[in-house]
Design an enzyme around this catalytic site. Structure first.
Site, PDB file in Angstrom:
ATOM      1  N   ARG A 275      -6.552  13.097   0.999  1.00 15.39           N
ATOM      2  CA  ARG A 275      -5.419  13.344   1.870  1.00 15.39           C
ATOM      3  C   ARG A 275      -4.111  12.937   1.385  1.00 15.39           C
ATOM      4  NH1 ARG A 275      -6.793  10.156   7.325  1.00 15.39           N
ATOM      5  NH2 ARG A 275      -8.932  11.282   6.916  1.00 15.39           N
TER       6      ARG A 275
ATOM      7  N   HIS B 224      -5.292   3.862  -1.773  1.00 11.92           N
ATOM      8  CA  HIS B 224      -6.874   4.032  -1.330  1.00 11.92           C
ATOM      9  C   HIS B 224      -7.015   5.812  -1.687  1.00 11.92           C
ATOM     10  CE1 HIS B 224      -9.434   4.329   2.608  1.00 11.92           C
ATOM     11  NE2 HIS B 224     -10.020   4.749   1.533  1.00 11.92           N
TER      12      HIS B 224
ATOM     13  N   GLU C  36     -11.464  -9.028   2.635  1.00  7.27           N
ATOM     14  CA  GLU C  36     -10.300  -8.695   3.356  1.00  7.27           C
ATOM     15  C   GLU C  36     -10.227  -8.246   4.877  1.00  7.27           C
ATOM     16  OE1 GLU C  36      -7.390  -5.813   1.558  1.00  7.27           O
ATOM     17  OE2 GLU C  36      -6.394  -5.122   3.723  1.00  7.27           O
TER      18      GLU C  36
ATOM     19  N   HIS D 252       1.125   6.107   1.953  1.00  7.71           N
ATOM     20  CA  HIS D 252       1.971   7.125   2.699  1.00  7.71           C
ATOM     21  C   HIS D 252       3.176   7.536   1.790  1.00  7.71           C
ATOM     22  CE1 HIS D 252      -0.432   6.663   6.109  1.00  7.71           C
ATOM     23  NE2 HIS D 252      -0.227   5.371   6.268  1.00  7.71           N
TER      24      HIS D 252
ATOM     25  N   ASN E  83       0.742  -1.187  -0.056  1.00  6.88           N
ATOM     26  CA  ASN E  83      -0.017  -0.013   0.069  1.00  6.88           C
ATOM     27  C   ASN E  83       0.836   1.348  -0.014  1.00  6.88           C
ATOM     28  OD1 ASN E  83      -1.386   2.243   1.244  1.00  6.88           O
ATOM     29  ND2 ASN E  83      -3.046   0.945   1.521  1.00  6.88           N
TER      30      ASN E  83
ATOM     31  N   THR F  19      -8.293   3.531   8.249  1.00  2.07           N
ATOM     32  CA  THR F  19      -9.504   2.958   8.299  1.00  2.07           C
ATOM     33  C   THR F  19      -9.586   1.937   9.372  1.00  2.07           C
ATOM     34  OG1 THR F  19      -9.002   2.893   6.061  1.00  2.07           O
ATOM     35  CG2 THR F  19     -11.047   1.434   6.724  1.00  2.07           C
TER      36      THR F  19
ATOM     37  N   ARG G 299      -9.160   8.567  -0.712  1.00  6.13           N
ATOM     38  CA  ARG G 299      -9.993   8.836   0.094  1.00  6.13           C
ATOM     39  C   ARG G 299     -10.992   9.972  -0.218  1.00  6.13           C
ATOM     40  NH1 ARG G 299      -8.763   6.502   5.367  1.00  6.13           N
ATOM     41  NH2 ARG G 299     -10.436   8.005   6.265  1.00  6.13           N
TER      42      ARG G 299
ATOM     43  N   GLU H 281      -8.340   0.776  -3.119  1.00  4.09           N
ATOM     44  CA  GLU H 281      -9.434   0.777  -2.022  1.00  4.09           C
ATOM     45  C   GLU H 281     -10.175   2.090  -2.188  1.00  4.09           C
ATOM     46  OE1 GLU H 281      -7.256   0.818   1.592  1.00  4.09           O
ATOM     47  OE2 GLU H 281      -6.169  -0.937   0.991  1.00  4.09           O
TER      48      GLU H 281
ATOM     49  N   HIS I 162      -4.148  -4.288   7.747  1.00  2.00           N
ATOM     50  CA  HIS I 162      -4.139  -3.008   8.756  1.00  2.00           C
ATOM     51  C   HIS I 162      -3.321  -3.524   9.787  1.00  2.00           C
ATOM     52  CE1 HIS I 162      -5.898   0.738   9.961  1.00  2.00           C
ATOM     53  NE2 HIS I 162      -5.529   0.324  11.111  1.00  2.00           N
TER      54      HIS I 162
HETATM   55  N1  PXP Z   1      -6.057  -2.787   3.753  1.00  2.00           N
HETATM   56  C1  PXP Z   1      -6.998  -1.703   3.933  1.00  2.00           C
HETATM   57  C2  PXP Z   1      -8.350  -2.073   3.419  1.00  2.00           C
HETATM   58  C3  PXP Z   1      -6.649  -0.414   4.485  1.00  2.00           C
HETATM   59  O1  PXP Z   1      -7.660   0.364   4.512  1.00  2.00           O
HETATM   60  C4  PXP Z   1      -5.458  -0.504   4.919  1.00  2.00           C
HETATM   61  C5  PXP Z   1      -5.105   1.140   5.479  1.00  2.00           C
HETATM   62  O2  PXP Z   1      -5.671   1.231   6.728  1.00  2.00           O
HETATM   63  C6  PXP Z   1      -4.279  -1.379   4.736  1.00  2.00           C
HETATM   64  C7  PXP Z   1      -4.711  -2.548   4.346  1.00  2.00           C
HETATM   65  C8  PXP Z   1      -3.041  -1.033   5.221  1.00  2.00           C
HETATM   66  O3  PXP Z   1      -3.093  -0.741   6.562  1.00  2.00           O
HETATM   67  P1  PXP Z   1      -1.402  -0.640   7.029  1.00  2.00           P
HETATM   68  O4  PXP Z   1      -1.025   0.761   6.417  1.00  2.00           O
HETATM   69  O5  PXP Z   1      -1.806  -0.367   8.493  1.00  2.00           O
HETATM   70  O6  PXP Z   1      -0.535  -1.560   6.708  1.00  2.00           O
END
Ligand code: PXP
Length: 250
Positions: free
Chosen positions: A49, A43, A151, A10, A7, A101, A45, A70, A195
């Site tokens: 952001r 994602h 998921e 960030h 992901n 999330t 949003r 996402e 997550h």
């Molecule tokens: N999967 C989903 C559906 C998410 O919304 C997120 C981000 O919250 C993640 C995975 C990745 O989470 P993390 O950044 O905590 O690894």
């Protein structure tokens, strides 16, 4: 093998902090691929952001592994997803004020909206995953709503695992994931996880027989500051697929 979805939100968080053109999520995606990412996740949003609309199109056009997009099940997002045509969409709940999330979808409360969104996406050839808490009821309802995958939100699992070193306390936490994934598998749904997964807990997914995919962002991007993104990704991929790992209770 457990697939690793990286992901990149960030990377975009850092870029948006200064309103610059760097660091670029597309450049990051290419490095993540070299490190062994099996898919790239982002994602978009509602408040934009981090990831921006153009990032989603640019990622889809550039990466060679599947894109997992996402999003909340809103009309605007669905219109965009149908234009982008990612490999998969993961539908997530979204609250503006939240830091990230913070929980799975309330499937019963949003039943009609989610069923219609799932149908629209699947009719466009997009695989649909629903972000849910790891419980059997949520999996059964996801199947009824027409999803291809679930998921499982691992936030609570990760917090509780971090709070204990007792194998007696760890086992039921892992068992909850095992049971949820087994139900998904039995109903023909792929079992994904995401997550809060990091370098001290992601290896537990290997004990979950039907775990197919982990989507991980924050920990990998944080680790990349020290070792670079390519190595941060390959370390995580190895951790998820370590033939030597055995839980202490075995
Ligand atoms: N999967 C989903 C559906 C998410 O919304 C997120 C981000 O919250 C993640 C995975 C990745 O989470 P993390 O950044 O905590 O690894």
């Amino acid at each position: 093998m457990i697939r690793l979805g990286v992901n990149l939100d960030h990377i975009a968080t850092l870029r948006q902090a200064r309103g610059e053109r760097y660091p670029d999520p597309v450049q990051a995606a290419l490095l993540a691929e070299v490190g062994g990412a099996d898919n790239i996740t982002c994602h978009l949003r509602e408040d934009r952001r981090h990831i921006q609309d153009r990032d989603v199109f640019a990622l889809k056009d550039t990466i060679q592994v599947p894109l997992n997009f996402e999003m909340a099940a809103t009309k605007d997002m669905l219109d965009l997803a149908v234009k982008v045509r990612p490999h998969a969409v993961t539908l997530v709940p979204e609250k503006r004020e939240e830091r990230t999330t913070e929980g799975g979808l309330d499937l019963a409360a949003s039943r009609e909206v989610l069923a219609a969104a799932t149908k629209r996406l699947r009719d466009s050839g997009i695989l649909v995953s629903l972000f849910v808490e790891p419980d059997v009821k949520a999996v059964t309802l996801s199947k009824e709503l027409g999803a291809d995958a679930v998921e499982f939100h691992t936030g609570s699992f990760c917090h509780k695992m971090a709070a204990t070193t007792s194998t007696r306390a760890q086992k039921p936490l892992v068992q909850r994931l095992i049971d949820a994934a087994a139900t998904a598998h039995h109903l023909g749904l792929q079992a994904h996880f995401g997550h809060g997964l990091n370098y001290t807990n992601a290896h537990w997914l290997q004990v979950v027989s039907h775990a197919e995919e982990a989507n991980i962002g924050h920990a990998i991007i944080g680790r990349a500051l020290w070792v670079g993104l390519k190595d941060a990704v390959s370390e995580m991929k190895r951790l998820l697929n370590d033939p030597a790992f055995r839980p202490l209770w075995d």
